[in-house]
Enzyme design. Sequence first.
Site, PDB file in Angstrom:
ATOM      1  N   ASP A   1      36.355  46.973  37.315  1.00 47.19           N
ATOM      2  CA  ASP A   1      36.957  48.221  37.889  1.00 47.19           C
ATOM      3  C   ASP A   1      36.637  49.183  37.827  1.00 47.19           C
ATOM      4  O   ASP A   1      36.636  49.388  35.816  1.00 47.19           O
ATOM      5  CB  ASP A   1      38.744  47.476  37.092  1.00 47.19           C
ATOM      6  CG  ASP A   1      39.205  49.166  37.911  1.00 47.19           C
ATOM      7  OD1 ASP A   1      39.707  48.943  39.153  1.00 47.19           O
ATOM      8  OD2 ASP A   1      39.669  49.509  37.649  1.00 47.19           O
TER       9      ASP A   1
ATOM     10  N   THR B   1      37.421  52.593  42.617  1.00 45.16           N
ATOM     11  CA  THR B   1      37.059  53.855  41.380  1.00 45.16           C
ATOM     12  C   THR B   1      35.212  53.447  41.117  1.00 45.16           C
ATOM     13  O   THR B   1      35.068  54.059  40.901  1.00 45.16           O
ATOM     14  CB  THR B   1      37.374  52.777  40.966  1.00 45.16           C
ATOM     15  OG1 THR B   1      37.889  51.254  40.441  1.00 45.16           O
ATOM     16  CG2 THR B   1      38.869  53.480  40.299  1.00 45.16           C
ATOM     17  N   THR B   2      34.909  51.367  41.599  1.00 47.97           N
ATOM     18  CA  THR B   2      33.279  51.558  41.455  1.00 47.97           C
ATOM     19  C   THR B   2      32.463  52.366  42.920  1.00 47.97           C
ATOM     20  O   THR B   2      31.855  52.467  42.240  1.00 47.97           O
ATOM     21  CB  THR B   2      32.904  50.148  41.762  1.00 47.97           C
ATOM     22  OG1 THR B   2      33.961  49.444  40.955  1.00 47.97           O
ATOM     23  CG2 THR B   2      31.845  50.085  41.342  1.00 47.97           C
TER      24      THR B   2
ATOM     25  N   ASP C   1      45.357  47.164  41.492  1.00 43.03           N
ATOM     26  CA  ASP C   1      43.843  47.432  42.786  1.00 43.03           C
ATOM     27  C   ASP C   1      45.131  47.450  44.216  1.00 43.03           C
ATOM     28  O   ASP C   1      45.045  47.740  44.935  1.00 43.03           O
ATOM     29  CB  ASP C   1      42.723  47.148  42.392  1.00 43.03           C
ATOM     30  CG  ASP C   1      42.018  48.303  41.432  1.00 43.03           C
ATOM     31  OD1 ASP C   1      42.495  49.004  41.087  1.00 43.03           O
ATOM     32  OD2 ASP C   1      40.773  48.145  41.772  1.00 43.03           O
TER      33      ASP C   1
END
Length: 505
Positions: free
Chosen positions: A16, A49-50, A346
Site C-alpha cells: 500500500d 496510492t501506489t 482500501d
Amino acid sequence: MDKLIHTGDKATVTNDGATIIQLLDIVHPAAKALADVAEAQDNEVGDGTTSVMILSGEFLKEAKSFIEDGMHSRTIIKGFREATRIAVQKIRDVEYKVTNHQSPEFRELLVKCAKTSLNSKLVASYKEFFAEIVVDAVMKLDADLEKNMIGIKHVQGGSVLNSFLVDGVAFKKTFSYAGFEQQPKKFENPKIVILNLELELKSEKENAEIRIENPEDYQSIVDAEWDIIYGKLENIAKTGAKVVLSKLPIGDLATQYFADRNMFCAGRVAQEDILRVAKATGGQVLTTVSEIAETSLGTVGYFEELQIGAERYNIFKDCPNSKTATIVLRGGAEQYIEEAERSLNDAIMVVRRAIKHASVVAGGGAIEMELSRIIREYSRTISGKHQLVVNSYARALEIIPKTLAENAGFDAVEILNKLRQKHAAASNEGRWFGVDVNKGSIFDTFEQNIWEPSLVKVNAISAACEAACLVLSVDETVKAAKSEQEVTQAEMALRGRGRGRRFRK
C-alpha cells in the site's frame, strides 16, 4: 510487489503506497511533497496510492530531459496541466454510470470494484470472499457512509477464510473484576445502558483532610461513600437493563452487584466501540444515572460472549438500528492480518466512493492506455514545445500497464505494443483492453469485471500532475539557519570580512 519495512522491533509487509510512505523517514523536501500526495489520495479516495506515486515519478522523469535541454519549467507545467484537463474530461466522457442504487446491478458493480481493489493485495487469492464482506459491511451504513462505523478486529489463529462479518458490534472482552464469572453471558432482546461513568469506590486524595469530633463519625463518612455507589447501582438496576457498558472502569463491587441480579457489565470499553454500540442499539451515552429515561436505553436482538480463537468477544447482533458492522479478521501471523486490514480499508473506501459517485471505468491499465492514445492524438494538433511536453505526458501514462506487466513477470514491451495496437484500432472496440496478468497477454478488462471508480483515476491523475508541477515550479533551494549558534557564526563571519579578513571553508 510487497515491501518489507523494518522499523525498530516491528516488521511491516505491505504494498500500500500510503502505508509505505508513512513508515519511511523522509527528509528530502521534494520527496516529502510527493509523500503528502499519496497520503492525500489515501484520505480522499482510499485506493490508488501506489498509482499516484508511480505517475508523479514518471511525470518528473519525463520532465527531466526537457529541463536538461534548457526548456523553461513553466512551459512544461503548462503542457502537463493542459494534458491533465483533457485526461479528466475524457474519463468523464467514457465512464459507465449506474443510476438505480437499489438494483442488483448496482450491488454487482460494488462487488466488482471491491475485487479490483483487492486484486493487487496480499489477500488477492480470497478477493471474492472479502469483496462480499466489504460490500455487505458498507451497505449497513447510513447515508453518511461514516467509515468509523465499520470496526475491524484482529484474532490470530485459524485460516483467513474463518474471517466473518458481524451484523452489529463486536469487541474484545474487557478487563474484568471478581464476580464476572457469575454473570450470564447470553441474552435475547436485552436493554442496554451505555455509560461514561466510573462505577467503583473512590479512594481519598492524598491531601484530603477530614476533621471529626467523635470516632463514631468516621463510620458515617465511610458509609456515605458506599451509599453513593449503591445509589448509582440501584438506579441502573431499576431500568430493567441486562447489559451495562461503560467507557470508564466498573469495579469489583459493581461487578458482583450486577452478577447477583443476572446482569452483564463491561468497563473500560474503547471509545470507538462505545459509539458504535450506541449507534447500533439506539441508546445514548449517559454521564449520570439519576432518573434514566426509557428512551436513553439501547436494545439489541441478541447479545453473547463468544470464544473466537484464543480471545473472548462480546457480540451484539440483530440491532434494530443496525447502521454499523464489524469485520473479524483471522489469520496465522499478525503481519498478515494487518496487511489484510489495510487491503480491506482500501476496498471499503473504494466501495464508499462508488456508492456516492456511481460511475466506473475499466482497470488493468486500460483507461491509462486509452488516455495516452487520446492525448498523443491531441499533441499532433498543436505545435511548438507544448507538443513535446503533451506527448511526453501521454508516454508517462503508460507506466501503469507497464508496471502491471512487470510485476506479473511478463515482457512489458511486448504487452505495451499489443495494447497500443488494440487501442489505435479505428473501430474503437479495443478501448477497454488492459493487461491480463494471468496469461501474460491483453484482454477486455471491462468485460472481465475489472472495474474501478472513475473518481479514483481522476484524483490520482490530478494529484500526480499537481505534485510534479509543484516540484518543477521550484528553481532554487534556500536553507534557513537552524539555530542561534549558526546565526552567530554567520554574523561573526560578516564582521570579519568587514575588517578585511579572508574566510575560507
